[in-house]
Write an enzyme that holds these catalytic residues in place. Structure first.
Site, PDB file in Angstrom:
ATOM      1  N   GLU A   1       9.293  -3.937  10.533  1.00 15.80           N
ATOM      2  CA  GLU A   1       9.675  -2.646   9.972  1.00 15.80           C
ATOM      3  C   GLU A   1      10.212  -1.722  11.062  1.00 15.80           C
ATOM      4  O   GLU A   1       9.550  -1.510  12.092  1.00 15.80           O
ATOM      5  CB  GLU A   1       8.454  -2.003   9.277  1.00 15.80           C
TER       6      GLU A   1
ATOM      7  N   GLU B   1      -1.312  -5.454   8.865  1.00 19.86           N
ATOM      8  CA  GLU B   1      -0.540  -4.817   9.924  1.00 19.86           C
ATOM      9  C   GLU B   1      -1.174  -5.063  11.288  1.00 19.86           C
ATOM     10  O   GLU B   1      -2.384  -4.982  11.434  1.00 19.86           O
ATOM     11  CB  GLU B   1      -0.456  -3.293   9.681  1.00 19.86           C
TER      12      GLU B   1
ATOM     13  N   ASP C   1      -0.913  -6.197  -0.004  1.00 17.90           N
ATOM     14  CA  ASP C   1      -1.242  -5.549   1.274  1.00 17.90           C
ATOM     15  C   ASP C   1      -2.750  -5.365   1.416  1.00 17.90           C
ATOM     16  O   ASP C   1      -3.425  -4.927   0.483  1.00 17.90           O
ATOM     17  CB  ASP C   1      -0.598  -4.146   1.328  1.00 17.90           C
TER      18      ASP C   1
ATOM     19  N   LYS D   1      -1.012  -9.620   3.248  1.00 17.90           N
ATOM     20  CA  LYS D   1      -0.288  -9.055   4.394  1.00 17.90           C
ATOM     21  C   LYS D   1      -1.160  -8.049   5.134  1.00 17.90           C
ATOM     22  O   LYS D   1      -1.817  -7.215   4.497  1.00 17.90           O
ATOM     23  CB  LYS D   1       1.019  -8.376   3.940  1.00 17.90           C
TER      24      LYS D   1
ATOM     25  N   ASP E   1       0.835  -1.201   0.000  1.00 11.93           N
ATOM     26  CA  ASP E   1       0.000   0.000   0.000  1.00 11.93           C
ATOM     27  C   ASP E   1       0.878   1.263   0.000  1.00 11.93           C
ATOM     28  O   ASP E   1       0.368   2.378  -0.099  1.00 11.93           O
ATOM     29  CB  ASP E   1      -1.005   0.005   1.160  1.00 11.93           C
ATOM     30  N   SER E   2       2.213   1.074   0.044  1.00 10.69           N
ATOM     31  CA  SER E   2       3.131   2.200  -0.207  1.00 10.69           C
ATOM     32  C   SER E   2       2.877   2.794  -1.590  1.00 10.69           C
ATOM     33  O   SER E   2       3.339   3.900  -1.883  1.00 10.69           O
ATOM     34  CB  SER E   2       4.587   1.732  -0.096  1.00 10.69           C
TER      35      SER E   2
HETATM   36  N1  LIG Z   1       9.081   5.385  -0.338  1.00  9.64           N
HETATM   37  C1  LIG Z   1       8.680   4.639   0.691  1.00  9.64           C
HETATM   38  N2  LIG Z   1       9.562   3.820   1.273  1.00  9.64           N
HETATM   39  C2  LIG Z   1       9.204   3.039   2.328  1.00  9.64           C
HETATM   40  O1  LIG Z   1      10.061   2.283   2.838  1.00  9.64           O
HETATM   41  C3  LIG Z   1       7.865   3.122   2.794  1.00  9.64           C
HETATM   42  C4  LIG Z   1       6.957   3.974   2.134  1.00  9.64           C
HETATM   43  N3  LIG Z   1       7.400   4.739   1.108  1.00  9.64           N
HETATM   44  N4  LIG Z   1       5.650   4.044   2.498  1.00  9.64           N
HETATM   45  C5  LIG Z   1       5.124   3.049   3.411  1.00  9.64           C
HETATM   46  C6  LIG Z   1       6.091   2.755   4.467  1.00  9.64           C
HETATM   47  C7  LIG Z   1       6.353   3.948   5.356  1.00  9.64           C
HETATM   48  N5  LIG Z   1       7.729   3.766   5.684  1.00  9.64           N
HETATM   49  C8  LIG Z   1       8.538   4.696   6.320  1.00  9.64           C
HETATM   50  C9  LIG Z   1       8.376   6.034   6.069  1.00  9.64           C
HETATM   51  C10 LIG Z   1       9.193   6.958   6.683  1.00  9.64           C
HETATM   52  C11 LIG Z   1      10.182   6.546   7.553  1.00  9.64           C
HETATM   53  C12 LIG Z   1      11.056   7.561   8.193  1.00  9.64           C
HETATM   54  O2  LIG Z   1      10.931   8.731   7.976  1.00  9.64           O
HETATM   55  N6  LIG Z   1      12.008   7.105   8.978  1.00  9.64           N
HETATM   56  C13 LIG Z   1      13.064   7.947   9.529  1.00  9.64           C
HETATM   57  C14 LIG Z   1      13.482   7.452  10.894  1.00  9.64           C
HETATM   58  C15 LIG Z   1      12.569   7.895  11.958  1.00  9.64           C
HETATM   59  C16 LIG Z   1      13.190   7.721  13.326  1.00  9.64           C
HETATM   60  O3  LIG Z   1      14.426   7.778  13.415  1.00  9.64           O
HETATM   61  O4  LIG Z   1      12.463   7.496  14.284  1.00  9.64           O
HETATM   62  C17 LIG Z   1      14.275   7.847   8.623  1.00  9.64           C
HETATM   63  O5  LIG Z   1      15.066   8.813   8.620  1.00  9.64           O
HETATM   64  O6  LIG Z   1      14.433   6.823   7.950  1.00  9.64           O
HETATM   65  C18 LIG Z   1      10.325   5.202   7.810  1.00  9.64           C
HETATM   66  C19 LIG Z   1       9.509   4.276   7.179  1.00  9.64           C
HETATM   67  C20 LIG Z   1       8.257   2.575   5.090  1.00  9.64           C
HETATM   68  N7  LIG Z   1       7.421   2.413   3.920  1.00  9.64           N
HETATM   69  C1  LIG Z   2       7.157  -1.151   3.495  1.00  8.93           C
HETATM   70  C2  LIG Z   2       6.534  -2.431   3.071  1.00  8.93           C
HETATM   71  C3  LIG Z   2       6.832  -3.548   4.014  1.00  8.93           C
HETATM   72  C4  LIG Z   2       5.064  -2.248   2.868  1.00  8.93           C
HETATM   73  O1  LIG Z   2       4.230  -2.649   3.645  1.00  8.93           O
HETATM   74  C5  LIG Z   2       4.633  -1.493   1.683  1.00  8.93           C
HETATM   75  O2  LIG Z   2       5.442  -1.286   0.763  1.00  8.93           O
HETATM   76  O3  LIG Z   2       3.466  -1.098   1.654  1.00  8.93           O
HETATM   77 MG   LIG Z   3       2.328  -1.695   3.378  1.00  5.63          MG
END
Ligand SMILES: Nc1nc(=O)c2c([nH]1)NC[C@@H]1CN(c3ccc(C(=O)N[C@@H](CCC(=O)O)C(=O)O)cc3)CN21
Ligand SMILES: CC(C)C(=O)C(=O)O
Ligand SMILES: [Mg+2]
Length: 263
Positions: free
Chosen positions: A180, A114, A83, A112, A44-45
């Site tokens: 994740e 959550e 998803d 899948k 669903d990303s």
């Molecule tokens: N482009 C994209 N990549 C992804 O991996 C992803 C998506 N979209 N959309 C659905 C989920 C959302 N996800 C995400 C989105 C943002 C962060 C993020 O901003 N993480 C910060 C760390 C935050 C912290 O330190 O607490 C980072 O800098 O990576 C992480 C996972 C993973 N998934």
């Molecule tokens: C980040 C992965 C695991 C996901 O659920 C997605 O791409 O939607």
């Molecule tokens: Mg997802």
């Protein structure tokens, strides 16, 4: 020949890392499968990287069915997970109806969803029907409005809860688990204590496999990609080469490197 649950279990038992990538349409699904990816996730990303939304919440069941159809029209080799969108898991009947559509209309091999404790009855019912189930713990993007995109399980209480939920989901019949954005040591412990494949994203190197969002590894994400991802196109001459490098790096353990670990 298409990967099956039993061939994935065999890889898991032999210690071969499982390489997983998202794909959302036929063109990319073809090349992702061609690169040797074991598992395609129609995540669903897609709401963020394809539709341009800020979160995954607006994604509908019809949309995931549509994208899964496009992927499965051409994918002949990878196991395909779809998803379950936000709010399609609110109760047992809704969940089963939606999972049924992802399998029947979308042609998904696995569904899948959550969450942990909240969805145990749904996981058990799907398992009894014969729908392969992948669960998803740690950072839950569908709960972003409540918890944000934050690393989960840094504190002892949450870490213990995530491990407990992983074991309960496995007992309920989960066939696979995505972890994740949790500390690497916690992901390692969960992987060790379960007997189903655990696929990590931002969860360190010691899981049964890795998953990343396709757009992140090709450097075409809208906005800043997560820090645990890697742009493989930067060091490749083509998209095909980038996809193959990712698969190679997952298989060899070169990805994730220390710089992709969350602090
Ligand atoms: N482009 C994209 N990549 C992804 O991996 C992803 C998506 N979209 N959309 C659905 C989920 C959302 N996800 C995400 C989105 C943002 C962060 C993020 O901003 N993480 C910060 C760390 C935050 C912290 O330190 O607490 C980072 O800098 O990576 C992480 C996972 C993973 N998934
Ligand atoms: C980040 C992965 C695991 C996901 O659920 C997605 O791409 O939607
Ligand atoms: Mg997802």
């Amino acid at each position: 020949m298409r990967k099956t649950l039993s061939s994935l279990r065999k890889m898991y038992r032999s210690g071969e890392k499982i390489a997983c990538l998202t794909a959302y349409d036929a063109g990319f699904a073809h090349w992702v499968a061609e690169a040797g990816v074991d598992v395609i996730l129609v995540g669903d990303s897609l709401g963020m990287v394809v539709q341009g939304h800020a979160t995954t919440l607006p994604v509908t069941l019809d949309e995931v069915v549509y994208h899964t159809q496009m992927v499965q029209r051409v994918n002949r080799t990878a196991w395909c997970i779809a998803d379950l969108p936000f709010m399609e898991d609110v109760d047992l009947a809704t969940t089963l109806k939606a999972a049924g559509r992802l399998m029947k209309e979308g042609g998904a091999n696995m569904v899948k969803l959550e969450g942990g404790k909240r969805i145990l009855d749904r996981v058990q019912a799907m398992a009894e029907i014969g729908i392969p189930v992948c669960c998803h713990l740690g950072l839950l993007p569908q709960s972003v409005e409540k918890h944000g995109y934050k690393v989960q399980g840094r504190d002892e209480e949450t870490a213990v809860r995530i491990l407990k939920e992983a074991l309960e989901l496995q007992s309920a019949g989960a066939d696979m688990l995505v972890l994740e954005c949790i500390p690497a040591a916690l992901a390692e412990q969960i992987t060790r204590e379960l007997n189903i494949p655990v696929i990590g994203i931002g969860a360190g190197a010691d899981t049964s496999g890795q998953v990343l969002v396709l757009h992140d590894i090709l450097g075409i994400t809208l906005g800043k990609p997560p820090s645990f991802s890697k742009n493989y196109l930067q060091e490749s001459a083509s998209i095909q080469e980038a996809l193959s490098s990712y698969v190679q790096d997952v298989k060899s353990g070169a990805f994730p490197a220390d710089c992709h670990l969350i602090a």
